[in-house]
Design a protein around this motif. Structure first.
Motif, mmCIF file in Angstrom:
data_model
loop_
_atom_site.group_PDB
_atom_site.id
_atom_site.type_symbol
_atom_site.label_atom_id
_atom_site.label_comp_id
_atom_site.label_asym_id
_atom_site.label_seq_id
_atom_site.Cartn_x
_atom_site.Cartn_y
_atom_site.Cartn_z
ATOM 1 N N GLY A 1 14.485 -54.114 -17.711
ATOM 2 C CA GLY A 1 13.478 -53.729 -17.378
ATOM 3 C C GLY A 1 13.188 -52.411 -16.777
ATOM 4 O O GLY A 1 11.894 -51.820 -16.458
ATOM 5 N N ARG A 2 13.909 -51.189 -17.750
ATOM 6 C CA ARG A 2 13.673 -49.877 -17.301
ATOM 7 C C ARG A 2 13.389 -49.333 -18.091
ATOM 8 O O ARG A 2 12.763 -49.293 -19.190
ATOM 9 N N GLY A 3 12.047 -48.050 -17.816
ATOM 10 C CA GLY A 3 11.383 -46.842 -18.965
ATOM 11 C C GLY A 3 12.804 -46.404 -19.301
ATOM 12 O O GLY A 3 13.018 -45.816 -18.871
ATOM 13 N N VAL A 4 12.789 -46.113 -20.949
ATOM 14 C CA VAL A 4 13.995 -45.544 -21.364
ATOM 15 C C VAL A 4 13.241 -44.567 -22.004
ATOM 16 O O VAL A 4 12.744 -44.838 -23.438
ATOM 17 N N ALA A 5 14.239 -43.663 -22.402
ATOM 18 C CA ALA A 5 13.605 -43.009 -23.751
ATOM 19 C C ALA A 5 14.664 -42.285 -24.634
ATOM 20 O O ALA A 5 15.807 -42.000 -23.949
ATOM 21 N N VAL A 6 15.081 -42.285 -26.017
ATOM 22 C CA VAL A 6 16.189 -41.439 -26.110
ATOM 23 C C VAL A 6 16.180 -39.964 -27.000
ATOM 24 O O VAL A 6 15.092 -39.545 -27.741
ATOM 25 N N ALA A 7 16.945 -39.260 -26.684
ATOM 26 C CA ALA A 7 16.867 -37.734 -26.976
ATOM 27 C C ALA A 7 17.310 -37.987 -28.276
ATOM 28 O O ALA A 7 18.851 -38.118 -28.001
ATOM 29 N N THR A 8 17.554 -37.335 -29.800
ATOM 30 C CA THR A 8 18.592 -36.950 -30.491
ATOM 31 C C THR A 8 18.330 -35.466 -30.721
ATOM 32 O O THR A 8 17.000 -35.254 -31.094
ATOM 33 N N VAL A 9 19.527 -34.989 -31.393
ATOM 34 C CA VAL A 9 19.674 -33.373 -32.310
ATOM 35 C C VAL A 9 19.091 -33.645 -33.196
ATOM 36 O O VAL A 9 20.251 -34.407 -34.080
ATOM 37 N N PRO B 1 26.448 -31.607 -32.314
ATOM 38 C CA PRO B 1 26.788 -31.592 -33.688
ATOM 39 C C PRO B 1 24.967 -32.555 -33.802
ATOM 40 O O PRO B 1 24.711 -33.000 -32.978
ATOM 41 N N VAL B 2 24.541 -32.764 -34.722
ATOM 42 C CA VAL B 2 23.466 -33.471 -35.015
ATOM 43 C C VAL B 2 23.948 -34.463 -34.662
ATOM 44 O O VAL B 2 24.712 -34.873 -35.622
ATOM 45 N N GLY B 3 22.558 -35.438 -34.366
ATOM 46 C CA GLY B 3 22.949 -36.782 -34.159
ATOM 47 C C GLY B 3 24.056 -36.591 -32.822
ATOM 48 O O GLY B 3 23.936 -38.501 -32.223
ATOM 49 N N SER B 4 24.027 -36.372 -31.717
ATOM 50 C CA SER B 4 24.433 -36.185 -31.016
ATOM 51 C C SER B 4 22.999 -36.564 -29.814
ATOM 52 O O SER B 4 22.054 -36.080 -30.471
ATOM 53 N N HIS B 5 23.064 -38.202 -28.938
ATOM 54 C CA HIS B 5 21.919 -38.096 -28.145
ATOM 55 C C HIS B 5 22.270 -38.321 -26.887
ATOM 56 O O HIS B 5 23.808 -37.860 -26.453
ATOM 57 N N LEU B 6 20.998 -37.958 -26.439
ATOM 58 C CA LEU B 6 20.656 -38.047 -24.327
ATOM 59 C C LEU B 6 19.894 -39.476 -24.394
ATOM 60 O O LEU B 6 18.705 -39.503 -25.018
ATOM 61 N N VAL B 7 20.416 -40.347 -23.392
ATOM 62 C CA VAL B 7 19.226 -41.574 -23.032
ATOM 63 C C VAL B 7 19.130 -40.928 -21.903
ATOM 64 O O VAL B 7 19.965 -40.680 -20.848
ATOM 65 N N ILE B 8 17.969 -41.406 -21.614
ATOM 66 C CA ILE B 8 17.149 -41.731 -19.888
ATOM 67 C C ILE B 8 16.246 -41.757 -19.541
ATOM 68 O O ILE B 8 15.678 -42.509 -20.217
ATOM 69 N N ASP B 9 16.178 -42.968 -17.964
ATOM 70 C CA ASP B 9 15.539 -43.425 -18.245
ATOM 71 C C ASP B 9 14.036 -43.083 -16.966
ATOM 72 O O ASP B 9 14.033 -41.937 -17.061
ATOM 73 N N ASP B 10 13.611 -44.492 -16.537
ATOM 74 C CA ASP B 10 11.909 -43.472 -16.223
ATOM 75 C C ASP B 10 12.432 -42.607 -14.702
ATOM 76 O O ASP B 10 11.624 -41.880 -13.987
ATOM 77 N N GLU B 11 14.107 -43.304 -13.938
ATOM 78 C CA GLU B 11 14.595 -42.860 -12.590
ATOM 79 C C GLU B 11 14.339 -41.669 -12.826
ATOM 80 O O GLU B 11 15.324 -40.705 -11.842
ATOM 81 N N GLY B 12 15.085 -40.837 -14.258
ATOM 82 C CA GLY B 12 15.389 -39.596 -14.430
ATOM 83 C C GLY B 12 16.644 -39.098 -15.067
ATOM 84 O O GLY B 12 17.897 -38.484 -14.772
ATOM 85 N N LYS B 13 17.773 -40.686 -14.529
ATOM 86 C CA LYS B 13 18.851 -40.884 -14.542
ATOM 87 C C LYS B 13 19.399 -40.515 -16.598
ATOM 88 O O LYS B 13 18.305 -40.998 -17.246
#
Lengths: 235, 107
Positions: free
Chosen positions: B19-27, B37-49
């Motif tokens: 139920g969290r708000g989630v974003a995926v960041a990708t290089v 490298p290209v393809g590396s991910h960072l996932v972030i939730d709506d609390e900044g985790k």
């Protein structure tokens, strides 16, 4: 990204199947292309190329920019022999994100106490590996010196086209091994794929140093050269 | 053990299901020497985790901040970082490379 698309991508990974997520960077539209459906995709050639390299990347097609998130199955390492070198190799390989399995029918060697953090199977390799699903995203290192244990594993690894096959032992030991495997029906091309003496020549002495040289050779095989089956496909 | 790119995407799925708000960041592109490298991910939730990395620590703080806007309005954004940025002293890559990061919401 739609949640069902993300879930499907994760599902393909758990099943050890290749997949590529295609993102139209302009419009934000996405689709998941499973490994066996790549040939039917409009970007087939590009998907195929990126997957063979195991690398995600940006491509241009018809004036649009796409990002391809490539998911190749996670690499696994099977170590035949629950020996001293294996103890070091198991820990190091785990840090490099290999999924590690130790196989040794000698129950005195194959104990969880000696290998606390990896899967240990106290069975003969032919039995242990029958249901394992060796594939070209798996590396196999045979470290027992004992033909009774190593040979059946090498036989299976060669047939499964494991991306790395290494066998511990001197040149003399390996020459005898080649004789046995030749008698078992393997040709020179197949046998030349066995790395022996095993490991990069870094002058390793201790079990941990030997593990470094073996792991280095495995990473080299995974990253530096195209997979064997892919080379054949390209040729 | 370090989280792999795939563990990170599994985390994105379970955070969303929780139920969290989630974003995926990708290089999506790198120039010169880039830390990840290209393809590396960072996932972030709506609390900044967050989990994973797109630059080994240099610009994550900014990506996490931008991701909050992406989670709020659902519009994907493409972010660029490099030493040439006027914000270089604040967020930039000390290694001298440049990276482009695509940030999208999980819906």
């Amino acid at each position: 990204m739609k949640l069902d698309l993300l879930a499907a991508l994760n599902e393909e990974r758990r099943a050890r199947r290749a997949a590529v997520l295609v993102t139209d960077l302009g419009a934000g539209a996405q689709r998941l292309v499973k490994g066996d459906a790549i040939a039917d995709d409009p970007l087939a050639d590009m998907l195929d190329r990126q997957l063979r390299m195991g690398k995600s990347g940006s491509v241009e097609h018809d004036g649009k920019s796409y990002f391809l998130t490539v998911q190749a199955p996670p690499a696994r390492l099977v170590v035949i022999g629950a020996v001293h070198v294996s103890q070091a190799l198991a820990e190091m390989a785990r840090m490099v994100d290999f999924d590690v399995t130790i196989v040794d029918p000698r129950t005195a060697f194959a104990t969880p106490e000696r290998f606390p953090n990896v899967r240990v199977v106290a069975e003969w390799p032919d039995k242990a590996l029958a249901s394992f699903g060796l594939d070209r995203y798996t590396a196999l290192a045979a470290l027992t010196h004992d033909p009774k244990i190593d040979d059946p594993a090498l036989d299976l690894a060669l047939k499964a086209e494991c991306f790395y096959i290494g066998a511990l032992g001197s040149r003399k030991t390996h020459a005898k091994r080649i004789e046995r495997l030749t008698a078992a029906g393997f040709g020179q091309d197949a046998l030349s794929r066995i790395h022996a003496p095993i490991g990069l020549d870094i002058g390793a002495v201790s079990p941990a140093e030997i593990a470094v040289s073996v792991l280095g050779e495995i990473v080299l095989s995974l990253r530096k050269k195209p997979l064997r089956a892919d080379k054949e496909k390209a040729a | 053990m370090l989280a792999t790119e795939e563990d990170i995407l599994s985390q994105a799925e379970s955070w969303k299901r929780a139920g969290r708000g989630v974003a995926v960041a990708t290089v999506v592109e790198t120039w010169g020497s880039a830390p990840r490298p290209v393809g590396s991910h960072l996932v972030i939730d709506d609390e900044g985790k967050f989990l994973g990395s797109v630059s080994g620590g240099c610009v994550e703080g900014d990506v996490v901040t931008e991701a909050q806007d992406v989670i709020a309005d659902g519009k994907p954004r493409t972010l660029e970082y490099g030493v040439a940025d006027e914000t270089a002293w604040r967020v930039g890559l000390s290694c001298g490379g440049r990276i482009r990061v695509y940030v999208e919401r999980v819906d």
